[in-house]
Design an enzyme around this catalytic site. Structure first.
Site, PDB file in Angstrom:
ATOM      1  N   VAL A  43      10.055  80.139  13.910  1.00 25.66           N
ATOM      2  CA  VAL A  43      10.153  80.196  15.364  1.00 25.66           C
ATOM      3  C   VAL A  43      11.555  79.862  15.842  1.00 25.66           C
ATOM      4  O   VAL A  43      11.987  80.297  16.923  1.00 25.66           O
ATOM      5  CB  VAL A  43       9.114  79.233  15.998  1.00 25.66           C
ATOM      6  CG1 VAL A  43       9.419  77.778  15.642  1.00 25.66           C
ATOM      7  CG2 VAL A  43       9.020  79.414  17.502  1.00 25.66           C
ATOM      8  N   LYS A  44      12.308  79.099  15.049  1.00 26.23           N
ATOM      9  CA  LYS A  44      13.636  78.647  15.466  1.00 26.23           C
ATOM     10  C   LYS A  44      14.679  79.762  15.485  1.00 26.23           C
ATOM     11  O   LYS A  44      15.779  79.572  16.011  1.00 26.23           O
ATOM     12  CB  LYS A  44      14.100  77.510  14.560  1.00 26.23           C
ATOM     13  CG  LYS A  44      13.260  76.255  14.659  1.00 26.23           C
ATOM     14  CD  LYS A  44      13.319  75.636  16.045  1.00 26.23           C
ATOM     15  CE  LYS A  44      12.609  74.294  16.087  1.00 26.23           C
ATOM     16  NZ  LYS A  44      12.721  73.652  17.409  1.00 26.23           N
ATOM     17  N   ASP A  45      14.345  80.922  14.947  1.00 26.40           N
ATOM     18  CA  ASP A  45      15.265  82.057  15.066  1.00 26.40           C
ATOM     19  C   ASP A  45      15.531  82.381  16.531  1.00 26.40           C
ATOM     20  O   ASP A  45      16.632  82.786  16.903  1.00 26.40           O
ATOM     21  CB  ASP A  45      14.678  83.292  14.381  1.00 26.40           C
ATOM     22  CG  ASP A  45      14.674  83.203  12.872  1.00 26.40           C
ATOM     23  OD1 ASP A  45      15.194  82.205  12.334  1.00 26.40           O
ATOM     24  OD2 ASP A  45      14.141  84.122  12.231  1.00 26.40           O
TER      25      ASP A  45
END
Length: 343
Positions: A43-45
């Protein structure tokens, strides 16, 4: 032809998966946003790309520059990918209590990795503060500051939230997720509340974090003594989390997180990390509170490969007193295999 532009263009529009086991168990539709399917694996992309692009637009990040971040791993991994794609150097400061696979992956991606002792946020040598000082000492460098850089929250309000709304056709009764920086939870909750004010936004919190008590009583006070989860749970309210619409919080013990991770693996075929486990465990809790017939959405944050030496290591789990919660496949499967081999 249907094309996207490189790594950043491939971020987002992840599937929403129905989790059949917990859905059948609760009588609710429990759905997981498959953020592990982003190109950098988490999700941190989304936050990594948004922070870099925002810095470029402001003129703070110029060609050949350096991006510095303090991270538990996934934002750093996303930033390393984005920096490679955009031609920047990447410097990552990490606490020394994370899984070995994260350090190895970051180094393989070309980031310069600095491990620092794990200390409270109040300590000037806490990893985020070290990253800030380091960025200030390097030429043409920015500190991405994922915890308090609201580009993190905004990207989820602009992309993740609308995607969930469209994928559920607006039929959503609750959104449940843990918080590290607060960007994912706050951004998604902000958007969903703007469309459906009655949708409950519930924060999942692990042992050692102060957010459960903060939501319930207004006081930042740790519940429990520490967790095996990585990258979530915090002792302060970040700029990303501040003002987020939070209806309630759920406290999830590590035993429930581990049980949930292994259920996802053996019931759903999903090899995921501990944050996905706590999110699904909390979603089940919320589903039971709401009762059958409701739709609950959570986030499947990242894959399990970065946690093989810990979360998927029976000896390590046994040392933590958690091996009994790591459910294995039914014994009949191994028996059938042995019979086939003998035949």
């Amino acid at each position: 032809m249907s094309l996207v532009h490189g790594f950043i263009g491939a971020i987002g529009n992840t599937p929403l998966l129905r989790l059949k086991g917990v859905s059948a168990e609760t009588g609710c539709e429990i759905l997981g946003k498959a953020e592990f399917m982003n190109p950098g694996g988490s999700v941190k992309d989304r936050a990594a790309s948004a922070i870099v692009v925002a810095a470029e637009r402001r003129g703070e990040l110029r060609p050949g520059g350096t991006v510095v971040e303090g991270t538990a791993g996934n934002t750093g991994i996303g930033l390393a990918h984005v920096c490679n794609a955009r031609g920047y150097r990447c410097v990552i400061v990490m606490p020394d209590n994370q899984s070995a696979e994260k350090y190895q992956l970051l180094e393989m991606l070309g980031a310069a990795v600095h491990k620092v002792p794990t200390v409270p946020y109040s300590n000037p040598n806490q990893y985020q503060k070290v990253a800030q000082r380091l960025a200030g000492s390097l030429p043409d460098a920015i500190w991405s500051n994922q915890f308090d850089n609201v580009a993190n929250r905004e990207v989820h309000a602009q992309t993740t939230g609308p995607e969930i709304w469209a994928q559920t056709a607006g039929r959503i009764d609750a959104f449940v997720a843990a918080s590290g920086t607060g960007g994912t939870f706050a951004g998604v909750a902000e958007f969903l509340k703007s469309r459906q004010p009655k949708a409950r936004c519930v924060l999942a919190d692990p042992p050692g974090s102060s957010l459960y008590a903060w939501v319930r009583s207004g006081a930042l006070q740790a519940t429990g003594s520490g967790s095996i989860t990585e990258g979530i749970g915090i002792g302060r309210v970040t700029a990303n989390l501040e003002g987020a619409p939070i209806d309630d919080a759920v406290y999830v013990e590590d035993a429930d997180t581990v049980r949930s991770v292994y259920r996802l693996l053996y019931e759903e075929g999903l090899f995921l990390g501990s944050t996905s486990g706590i999110n699904v465990a909390a979603a089940v809790r919320v589903a039971r509170e709401l009762g059958p017939g409701h739709t609950i959405v959570t986030v499947l944050c990242d894959g399990g490969a970065k946690y093989q030496s810990r979360l998927f290591n029976r000896e390590w789990l046994q040392q933590k007193g958690l091996s009994g919660y790591a459910v294995t496949p039914p014994a009949r499967q191994s028996i059938a295999l042995e019979s086939a081999l003998v035949a």
